[in-house]
Write a protein that holds these residues in place. Structure first.
Motif, short mmCIF file in Angstrom:
data_model
loop_
_atom_site.label_atom_id
_atom_site.label_comp_id
_atom_site.label_asym_id
_atom_site.label_seq_id
_atom_site.Cartn_x
_atom_site.Cartn_y
_atom_site.Cartn_z
N LYS A 196 -4.26 6.55 -5.93
CA LYS A 196 -3.81 5.50 -6.43
C LYS A 196 -2.33 5.80 -6.80
O LYS A 196 -1.75 4.85 -7.60
CB LYS A 196 -4.65 4.79 -7.43
CG LYS A 196 -5.96 4.34 -6.88
CD LYS A 196 -6.64 3.59 -8.07
CE LYS A 196 -8.09 3.19 -7.61
NZ LYS A 196 -9.21 4.13 -7.47
N TYR A 215 1.12 5.55 3.31
CA TYR A 215 0.20 4.77 2.51
C TYR A 215 -0.45 5.74 1.41
O TYR A 215 -0.61 6.93 1.58
CB TYR A 215 -1.01 4.31 3.44
CG TYR A 215 -0.36 3.35 4.38
CD1 TYR A 215 0.02 2.19 4.07
CD2 TYR A 215 -0.74 3.49 5.63
CE1 TYR A 215 0.65 1.41 5.01
CE2 TYR A 215 -0.26 2.51 6.73
CZ TYR A 215 0.16 1.36 6.31
OH TYR A 215 0.84 0.60 7.15
N CYS A 270 4.22 3.11 -4.81
CA CYS A 270 3.45 3.83 -6.10
C CYS A 270 3.81 2.85 -7.44
O CYS A 270 4.69 2.90 -7.76
CB CYS A 270 4.00 5.39 -6.16
SG CYS A 270 3.58 6.14 -7.69
N SER A 287 -3.01 7.25 -1.16
CA SER A 287 -3.95 7.70 -1.23
C SER A 287 -4.89 6.55 -2.11
O SER A 287 -4.63 6.37 -3.35
CB SER A 287 -4.49 9.11 -1.55
OG SER A 287 -5.60 9.17 -2.21
N THR A 288 -6.19 6.03 -1.62
CA THR A 288 -6.82 5.22 -2.33
C THR A 288 -7.65 6.05 -3.51
O THR A 288 -8.10 5.35 -4.47
CB THR A 288 -7.83 4.17 -1.53
OG1 THR A 288 -8.64 5.30 -0.65
CG2 THR A 288 -7.20 3.38 -0.79
N ALA A 289 -7.70 7.24 -3.18
CA ALA A 289 -8.50 8.13 -4.30
C ALA A 289 -7.40 8.31 -5.48
O ALA A 289 -7.52 8.23 -6.58
CB ALA A 289 -9.00 9.40 -3.61
N ARG A 308 0.64 -1.07 0.12
CA ARG A 308 -0.13 -0.01 -0.06
C ARG A 308 0.93 1.16 -0.07
O ARG A 308 0.29 2.38 -0.08
CB ARG A 308 -0.89 0.15 1.22
CG ARG A 308 -2.04 -0.93 1.16
CD ARG A 308 -2.94 -1.08 2.40
NE ARG A 308 -3.31 0.01 2.89
CZ ARG A 308 -3.71 0.41 4.09
NH1 ARG A 308 -3.53 -0.29 4.87
NH2 ARG A 308 -4.10 1.63 4.28
#
Ligand SMILES: [Zn+2]
Length: 124
Positions: free
Chosen positions: A111, A105, A95, A107-109, A92
């Motif tokens: 990615k 980590y 990059c 950002s899941t937004a 996670r």
């Protein structure tokens, strides 16, 4: 005593499948999972009984009770479990755009790392 007292008083499990007490009337050596966790313990055996109570909104509720003498500290994770958790956390932080492992980590937004995300924003 409310009606729940009689309804849920069944320490010999004659009406319920396991010994049952009304809320707050269970023997003191039996604790709910939350109570064990507060004591730094976890149940290591199936429930020894249950408490039941009637919630005005939710209806009849139950909580399983565990014998505190049969509870113990949380089970230690195996080396393989720890390694697998660490690998998942590491994934996670890597990059997919620049391939670098970041200290945070992703950002899941976004990615991707903030550097790559900023680069894309500047190019747009
Ligand atoms: Zn990147």
């Amino acid at each position: 005593m409310g009606r729940g007292y009689v309804r849920f008083w069944d320490p010999d499990a004659e009406r319920f499948d396991i010994p049952t007490w009304p809320w707050k009337l269970a023997p003191s050596h039996l604790k709910t999972r939350d109570q064990l966790v507060e004591m730094g313990l976890r149940p290591h055996q199936p429930p020894a009984g249950q408490v039941m109570w009637n919630n005005k909104k939710l209806g009849v509720r139950r909580a399983y009770l565990f014998d505190v003498a049969l509870a113990g500290p949380p089970k230690a994770r195996s080396a393989a479990q720890v390694a697998s958790l660490e690998a998942a956390r590491r994934r996670r932080r890597i990059c997919p755009t620049c391939g670098r492992e970041q200290a945070y980590y992703l950002s899941t937004a976004l990615k991707e790392c903030t550097t790559c995300a900023d680069g894309l924003e500047a190019a747009a």
